[in-house]
Design a protein around this motif. Sequence first.
Motif, short mmCIF file in Angstrom:
data_model
loop_
_atom_site.label_atom_id
_atom_site.label_comp_id
_atom_site.label_asym_id
_atom_site.label_seq_id
_atom_site.Cartn_x
_atom_site.Cartn_y
_atom_site.Cartn_z
N ALA A 173 0.83 -1.20 0.00
CA ALA A 173 0.00 0.00 0.00
C ALA A 173 0.86 1.25 0.00
CB ALA A 173 -0.95 -0.01 1.20
N ILE A 174 1.94 1.26 0.81
CA ILE A 174 2.82 2.44 0.85
C ILE A 174 3.49 2.66 -0.49
CG2 ILE A 174 4.94 3.35 1.90
CD1 ILE A 174 4.08 1.93 4.51
N ILE A 175 4.05 1.61 -1.06
CA ILE A 175 4.77 1.74 -2.35
C ILE A 175 3.76 2.13 -3.45
CG2 ILE A 175 6.02 0.46 -4.11
CD1 ILE A 175 7.43 -1.02 -1.82
N PHE A 176 2.58 1.50 -3.41
CA PHE A 176 1.56 1.84 -4.40
C PHE A 176 1.16 3.30 -4.28
CE2 PHE A 176 -2.87 2.28 -5.72
CZ PHE A 176 -2.78 1.85 -7.03
N ALA A 177 0.95 3.77 -3.07
CA ALA A 177 0.55 5.17 -2.86
C ALA A 177 1.65 6.11 -3.31
CB ALA A 177 0.22 5.40 -1.37
N VAL A 178 2.91 5.80 -2.98
CA VAL A 178 4.02 6.66 -3.40
C VAL A 178 4.12 6.70 -4.92
CG1 VAL A 178 6.54 6.87 -3.40
CG2 VAL A 178 5.33 6.44 -1.27
N LEU A 179 4.09 5.52 -5.54
CA LEU A 179 4.19 5.48 -7.01
C LEU A 179 2.97 6.13 -7.66
CD1 LEU A 179 5.64 1.90 -7.63
CD2 LEU A 179 6.78 4.09 -7.92
N TYR A 180 1.77 5.82 -7.15
CA TYR A 180 0.57 6.36 -7.74
C TYR A 180 0.56 7.88 -7.64
CZ TYR A 180 -4.33 7.49 -8.53
OH TYR A 180 -5.49 8.05 -9.00
N PHE A 181 0.75 8.42 -6.45
CA PHE A 181 0.70 9.87 -6.30
C PHE A 181 1.89 10.53 -6.97
CE2 PHE A 181 -2.19 8.72 -2.78
CZ PHE A 181 -3.29 9.45 -3.20
N GLY A 182 3.04 9.85 -7.01
CA GLY A 182 4.20 10.40 -7.71
C GLY A 182 3.95 10.49 -9.20
N ILE A 183 3.39 9.45 -9.72
CA ILE A 183 3.11 9.44 -11.16
C ILE A 183 1.97 10.39 -11.48
CG2 ILE A 183 2.23 8.01 -13.03
CD1 ILE A 183 3.89 5.70 -11.88
N VAL A 184 0.91 10.34 -10.66
CA VAL A 184 -0.24 11.19 -10.92
C VAL A 184 0.15 12.65 -10.81
CG1 VAL A 184 -2.49 11.90 -9.99
CG2 VAL A 184 -1.98 9.48 -10.32
N ARG A 185 0.92 12.98 -9.77
CA ARG A 185 1.33 14.38 -9.59
C ARG A 185 2.28 14.84 -10.68
NH1 ARG A 185 -1.68 17.01 -5.77
NH2 ARG A 185 -1.98 15.67 -3.99
N MET A 186 3.08 13.94 -11.21
CA MET A 186 4.06 14.34 -12.22
C MET A 186 3.51 14.25 -13.64
SD MET A 186 7.52 12.59 -10.96
CE MET A 186 8.51 13.24 -9.67
#
Length: 150
Positions: free
Chosen positions: A17-30
């Motif tokens: 969940a942590i890695i998914f959230a970091v990747l998801y929000f990182g990708i979504v934000r970028m």
Amino acid sequence: MPQFDPANFAPQLAWLAIIFAVLYFGIVRMTVPKVGKVVEARAAQVEGDLLAAEAAKLTADEIGAKNARELAAAREAAQASVAKSRAESAKVIETRLKAIDAELAARMHSAEAEVATARDNARGEIETLAKSLADQIVSRLLGRAAPVGN
């Protein structure tokens, strides 16, 4: 294999969940803002191209209408010029025909006068010839000269 151990499922799910959230929000934000900007830029470009195309079409329509008016005016001017030339040619031809008609009438009058003169001369010669032949016939029949008088 340790990942299949049920005791490790909870920490693995937490890390997932942590890695998914970091990747998801990182990708979504970028990437999402960049994609959004590209989509907006493309929409703006398409809209600008459509406006330019409409403006070009209006300009082309105006130029086409102007050319049609100029062509119509040129056609009318050419028709007027042709009509004027025809009228002038008709006048010249009429003048020439009148001159030729007058010349032919004069020649005809002259020829009629010559024919009348020739006819009168021929009648006079025929009368003289007829008198001469009649005198000869009478003198041959009578054996002497015909009496002069009739």
